[in-house]
Design an enzyme around this catalytic site. Structure first.
Site, PDB file in Angstrom:
ATOM      1  N   GLY A 174      -2.984  -5.044  -6.981  1.00 23.70           N
ATOM      2  CA  GLY A 174      -2.817  -5.911  -7.844  1.00 23.70           C
ATOM      3  C   GLY A 174      -1.918  -7.285  -7.166  1.00 23.70           C
ATOM      4  N   LYS A 179       0.798  -1.681 -14.963  1.00 25.51           N
ATOM      5  CA  LYS A 179       0.752  -1.518 -13.472  1.00 25.51           C
ATOM      6  C   LYS A 179      -0.796  -0.732 -13.075  1.00 25.51           C
ATOM      7  CE  LYS A 179       4.546  -3.061 -11.602  1.00 25.51           C
ATOM      8  NZ  LYS A 179       4.320  -3.803 -10.306  1.00 25.51           N
ATOM      9  N   LYS A 224       5.433  -2.978   2.050  1.00 21.22           N
ATOM     10  CA  LYS A 224       4.096  -3.461   1.491  1.00 21.22           C
ATOM     11  C   LYS A 224       4.029  -4.944   0.911  1.00 21.22           C
ATOM     12  CE  LYS A 224       2.040  -1.259  -2.133  1.00 21.22           C
ATOM     13  NZ  LYS A 224       1.523  -1.914  -3.271  1.00 21.22           N
ATOM     14  N   SER A 225       5.054  -5.325   0.317  1.00 23.71           N
ATOM     15  CA  SER A 225       5.269  -6.719  -0.423  1.00 23.71           C
ATOM     16  C   SER A 225       5.261  -7.564   0.893  1.00 23.71           C
ATOM     17  CB  SER A 225       6.480  -6.846  -1.082  1.00 23.71           C
ATOM     18  OG  SER A 225       6.366  -6.129  -2.324  1.00 23.71           O
ATOM     19  N   ASP A 228       8.630  -0.663  -9.575  1.00 18.50           N
ATOM     20  CA  ASP A 228       7.966   0.454  -9.025  1.00 18.50           C
ATOM     21  C   ASP A 228       8.532   1.530  -8.715  1.00 18.50           C
ATOM     22  OD1 ASP A 228       5.814  -1.240  -8.727  1.00 18.50           O
ATOM     23  OD2 ASP A 228       6.415  -2.114  -6.875  1.00 18.50           O
ATOM     24  N   ARG A 288       2.291   3.490 -16.694  1.00 21.13           N
ATOM     25  CA  ARG A 288       3.236   4.216 -15.908  1.00 21.13           C
ATOM     26  C   ARG A 288       4.001   4.983 -16.841  1.00 21.13           C
ATOM     27  NH1 ARG A 288       4.231   0.815 -10.171  1.00 21.13           N
ATOM     28  NH2 ARG A 288       2.441   1.823  -9.159  1.00 21.13           N
ATOM     29  N   ARG A 348      -7.234  -3.807 -14.785  1.00 21.76           N
ATOM     30  CA  ARG A 348      -5.731  -4.552 -15.131  1.00 21.76           C
ATOM     31  C   ARG A 348      -5.990  -5.875 -15.449  1.00 21.76           C
ATOM     32  NH1 ARG A 348      -2.094  -3.043  -9.947  1.00 21.76           N
ATOM     33  NH2 ARG A 348      -0.609  -4.085 -11.166  1.00 21.76           N
ATOM     34  N   ARG A 388       2.370 -10.582   2.347  1.00 23.56           N
ATOM     35  CA  ARG A 388       2.488 -12.004   2.519  1.00 23.56           C
ATOM     36  C   ARG A 388       2.744 -12.560   4.184  1.00 23.56           C
ATOM     37  NH1 ARG A 388       4.746  -9.704  -1.887  1.00 23.56           N
ATOM     38  NH2 ARG A 388       5.315 -10.875  -3.614  1.00 23.56           N
ATOM     39  N   ARG A 419       1.854   5.642  -6.933  1.00 21.83           N
ATOM     40  CA  ARG A 419       3.272   6.195  -7.381  1.00 21.83           C
ATOM     41  C   ARG A 419       3.337   7.337  -8.460  1.00 21.83           C
ATOM     42  NH1 ARG A 419       5.539   2.727  -4.255  1.00 21.83           N
ATOM     43  NH2 ARG A 419       4.702   0.610  -4.172  1.00 21.83           N
TER      44      ARG A 419
END
Length: 450
Positions: A101, A354, A28-29, A327, A358, A129, A33, A403
């Site tokens: 986020g 987050k 995902k990261s 995470d 969490r 957030r 990008r 998550r």
């Protein structure tokens, strides 16, 4: 995912072993990008293996709104025709970042040094957030932001007409903040410098270098110093996205706690700033091995084999490892509940802000399932029940957090009684194939009408 989607109650129940191949989605990261830097380059960037979860798709839609061409072939290859650094157009409507986020903070950074205005919103979780951690450094470039009380979305960002480079020390470990500042620095003259006391995931630095930016990283007394020279012409790239270690965490952890399991998770990115969970699991005595280690697209990759590990024990997780597994603490706590002894997790204040708090979400659900938990502002301790001894039988609230939902569904696969989750819909934001992948391995996870 839309914040207005109907809840999807889910239930998981212990049954036979989990076996087979688990092909988890792309990282995902890196997917976020790749889309953003593709939009800031000149020419066509081709991306294969992109995660097609809602978070990333929202980022793709945002890049279109800023003027880039973003399209997908039938074979799953994505094409981004970029507008160049400083070339973003002013979007005609509000940018909806859904649950992400990462998406909203990186996009804010990417547009903050262009003379345009954009308004951002998201689902109920994202709109709760805090954004000040990003908007404060962006103000140093000359950007102005107007949001709700507490620096929350919806928020309008007015980009700097005459941006200046900044030198910024990240106050708490955050790859999102670091990346937002670096992306803003792309369209600022001179050198933008970011200093982080503890190393966080470095996908942005690696990818900026791959796209042709002049970027240097060195160790200094304060920690890690990243220097970016502004206003480069980024070159388009062909990007192969490795599979996401954060998604791999769920089938891996499930295999470790379900008797008789043997699961192979291929092609997982093992960037050292992301792999902390796997080393922590090995420290706990997990039967987890790395096979076929190699490098793809500048990122270390391996196949992970996880086998049932009934003799795992609690440990004190090194606090300096937190940034590399932030995470994964929710699902780690599920493994800790199935180990013997106490697992101590410190230096994790970031978990409080987050998609949900969490620590509070997992502590509440674990206690309801019969697991003893202690928690504080930046720490928590899970007292393990031992393999097969977690009572379960509770309903956990997901708090619109993918998550949290997946962690409790993994927990139900090894508890004495089934675990229910009030809403599994957020899972689509990062792991849209979670249900079929897990049931294909033999898990009893299904949607429930209650």
């Amino acid at each position: 995912m839309s914040g207005h989607a109907a809840p999807v109650p889910m239930i998981s129940t212990a049954q036979g072993p989990l076996t087979g191949l688990a092909h988890v989605p792309g990282d995902k990261s890196i997917s976020h990008r790749a889309l953003i830097l593709g939009a800031l380059s000149v020419g066509e960037t081709r991306i294969t293996g992109l995660l097609e979860g809602e978070d990333v798709l929202d980022t793709g839609r945002a890049m279109r709104a800023f003027g880039a061409e973003v399209a997908r072939d039938e074979d799953g290859t994505w094409h981004v025709h970029g507008v160049g650094v400083g070339g973003f157009a002013e979007p005609g409507g509000v940018i909806d970042c859904g649950n992400s986020g990462t998406g909203v903070r990186l996009i804010m950074g990417a547009m903050a040094t262009s003379p345009i205005t954009a308004t951002f919103t998201g689902d109920a979780s994202l709109n709760a957030r805090p954004m000040a951690r990003v908007t404060d450094p962006l103000a140093q470039f000359g950007a102005c932001t107007y949001g709700r009380a507490g620096g929350r979305l919806p928020m309008t960002v007015v980009g700097a007409a005459d941006p200046v480079p900044v030198r910024y020390t990240v106050p708490v470990p955050s790859a999102q903040v670091k990346s937002a500042v670096l992306l803003a620095g792309l369209n600022a003259p001179g050198e933008t410098v970011v200093i982080e006391a503890a190393a966080t995931r470095d996908h942005t630095e690696r990818m900026l270098a791959g796209f042709g930016a002049e970027i240097a990283v060195r160790d200094v007394a304060e920690g890690r110093e990243i220097t970016l020279t502004g206003r480069p012409e980024l070159r388009p790239q062909d990007i192969v996205v490795p599979r996401d270690p954060s998604s791999a965490a769920f089938p891996v952890c499930a295999a470790l706690i379900v008797p008789g399991s043997d699961v192979l998770v291929p092609n997982i990115g093992l960037n050292p700033t992301r792999a902390g969970l796997f080393y922590t699991l090995q420290d706990m005595g997990a039967d987890l091995t790395f096979e076929n280690m190699r490098e793809e697209g500048g990122e270390p990759v391996a196949d992970l084999r996880a086998k049932y590990s009934p003799d795992m024990h609690g440990i004190e997780v090194p606090p300096e490892r937190a940034a590399s597994m932030i995470d994964e603490y929710p699902v780690l706590s599920v493994v800790a509940a199935n180990a013997t002894g106490a697992t101590v997790m410190r230096g994790v204040a970031e978990l409080r802000v987050k998609e949900s708090d969490r620590i509070a979400a997992m502590a509440t659900g674990l206690r309801a399932a019969g697991v003893e938990v202690e928690d504080g502002p930046d720490w928590w301790i899970v007292h393990g029940c031992g393999a097969g001894n977690v009572p379960g039988g509770a309903q956990a609230a997901s708090h619109l957090d993918h998550r949290i939902a997946m962690s409790f569904l993994v927990m139900g696969l090894a508890s004495e009684r089934p675990m229910r989750v009030d809403d599994g819909a957020p899972i689509a934001t990062s792991f849209p194939v979670f249900e079929p992948l897990m049931t294909g391995l033999g898990a009893d996870i299904r949607r429930s009408g209650a």
